[in-house]
Design a protein around this motif. Structure first.
Motif, mmCIF file in Angstrom:
data_model
loop_
_atom_site.group_PDB
_atom_site.id
_atom_site.type_symbol
_atom_site.label_atom_id
_atom_site.label_comp_id
_atom_site.label_asym_id
_atom_site.label_seq_id
_atom_site.Cartn_x
_atom_site.Cartn_y
_atom_site.Cartn_z
ATOM 1 N N GLY A 145 38.541 -0.942 35.860
ATOM 2 C CA GLY A 145 39.366 -1.015 34.655
ATOM 3 C C GLY A 145 40.771 -0.489 34.916
ATOM 4 N N ALA A 146 40.884 0.580 35.687
ATOM 5 C CA ALA A 146 42.197 1.128 36.027
ATOM 6 C C ALA A 146 42.998 0.141 36.871
ATOM 7 C CB ALA A 146 42.036 2.460 36.758
ATOM 8 N N ALA A 147 42.336 -0.517 37.818
ATOM 9 C CA ALA A 147 43.035 -1.510 38.642
ATOM 10 C C ALA A 147 43.519 -2.681 37.791
ATOM 11 C CB ALA A 147 42.115 -2.004 39.759
ATOM 12 N N LEU A 148 42.697 -3.106 36.841
ATOM 13 C CA LEU A 148 43.109 -4.181 35.935
ATOM 14 C C LEU A 148 44.299 -3.740 35.084
ATOM 15 C CD1 LEU A 148 39.576 -5.461 34.879
ATOM 16 C CD2 LEU A 148 41.298 -6.789 36.148
ATOM 17 N N PRO B 20 35.564 6.315 25.663
ATOM 18 C CA PRO B 20 35.919 6.157 27.083
ATOM 19 C C PRO B 20 37.152 5.269 27.292
ATOM 20 C CG PRO B 20 33.547 5.961 26.813
ATOM 21 C CD PRO B 20 34.146 5.967 25.435
ATOM 22 N N ALA B 21 37.256 4.175 26.538
ATOM 23 C CA ALA B 21 38.428 3.304 26.661
ATOM 24 C C ALA B 21 39.678 4.033 26.174
ATOM 25 C CB ALA B 21 38.214 2.021 25.876
ATOM 26 N N GLN B 22 39.564 4.750 25.063
ATOM 27 C CA GLN B 22 40.704 5.495 24.553
ATOM 28 C C GLN B 22 41.203 6.502 25.593
ATOM 29 O OE1 GLN B 22 39.755 7.196 20.657
ATOM 30 N NE2 GLN B 22 38.397 5.449 20.315
ATOM 31 N N ALA B 23 40.264 7.185 26.248
ATOM 32 C CA ALA B 23 40.635 8.175 27.265
ATOM 33 C C ALA B 23 41.344 7.511 28.447
ATOM 34 C CB ALA B 23 39.400 8.935 27.737
ATOM 35 N N MET B 24 40.863 6.336 28.867
ATOM 36 C CA MET B 24 41.524 5.640 29.965
ATOM 37 C C MET B 24 42.952 5.276 29.578
ATOM 38 S SD MET B 24 40.697 2.111 32.055
ATOM 39 C CE MET B 24 41.575 0.988 30.978
ATOM 40 N N TYR B 25 43.128 4.749 28.389
ATOM 41 C CA TYR B 25 44.472 4.369 27.965
ATOM 42 C C TYR B 25 45.390 5.592 27.895
ATOM 43 C CZ TYR B 25 42.112 0.019 26.719
ATOM 44 O OH TYR B 25 41.367 -1.133 26.749
ATOM 45 N N GLU B 26 44.869 6.708 27.420
ATOM 46 C CA GLU B 26 45.674 7.931 27.367
ATOM 47 C C GLU B 26 46.064 8.387 28.772
ATOM 48 O OE1 GLU B 26 43.213 10.453 24.946
ATOM 49 O OE2 GLU B 26 43.981 9.554 23.084
ATOM 50 N N ARG B 27 45.164 8.228 29.754
ATOM 51 C CA ARG B 27 45.499 8.579 31.136
ATOM 52 C C ARG B 27 46.654 7.717 31.658
ATOM 53 N NH1 ARG B 27 39.950 8.799 31.570
ATOM 54 N NH2 ARG B 27 39.829 6.823 32.686
#
Length: 147
Positions: A79-82, A108-115
């Motif tokens: 997901g991060a690579a995408l 989990p998706a919200q946390a990834m976007y915040e990162r």
């Protein structure tokens, strides 16, 4: 992403978003606008598609249309690579900001976007087909951005 990828992409779409999956016609419409206003990519492992993502860009604004990774391949950086690819494309196309909506029940998706530097803008009540709220988020892109 090409039309040839759609059978696998649609399987992932239905598995990832059972309550509000896009139809194949909707996805075909997105691909028709590629590369003019859309950019869709797939992630593969050993030749098998395990994720995909899409971006829309108009003028200086970009919107993450979708991002999905098969459950068995999550938390492995796909997901991060995408997201890296979508942000890089937004920069290539001259966008100054990237917007997205994320389900309020998907921490989990919200946390990834915040990162990635996305910040919360607001809430769209009952945005998804099943009545779930969407959290709207934005990332302002700087000169050296891509992430």
């Amino acid at each position: 992403m090409t039309r040839d990828d759609l059978p696998t992409v649609m399987e992932i779409e239905r598995a990832t978003f059972p309550a509000d999956a896009w139809s194949e016609a909707m996805m075909r419409g997105e691909l028709r606008d590629q590369p003019r206003t859309r950019h869709y990519v797939v992630a593969e492992i050993d030749g098998t598609i395990v994720g995909y993502a899409g971006l829309a860009v108009a003028a200086d604004q970009a919107d993450v249309q979708t991002i999905a990774v098969l459950a068995g391949h999550r938390r492995a950086g796909i997901g991060a690579a995408l997201m890296d690819e979508l942000l890089a494309e937004a920069v290539r196309r001259g966008a100054s900001s990237v917007f997205l909506e994320v389900r309020a029940d998907n921490p989990p998706a919200q946390a990834m976007y915040e990162r990635f530097g996305f910040v919360r803008l607001g809430v769209r009540r009952r945005y998804y087909d099943d009545g779930t709220d969407a959290i709207t988020m934005v990332k302002e892109l700087g000169e050296r951005d891509g992430r």
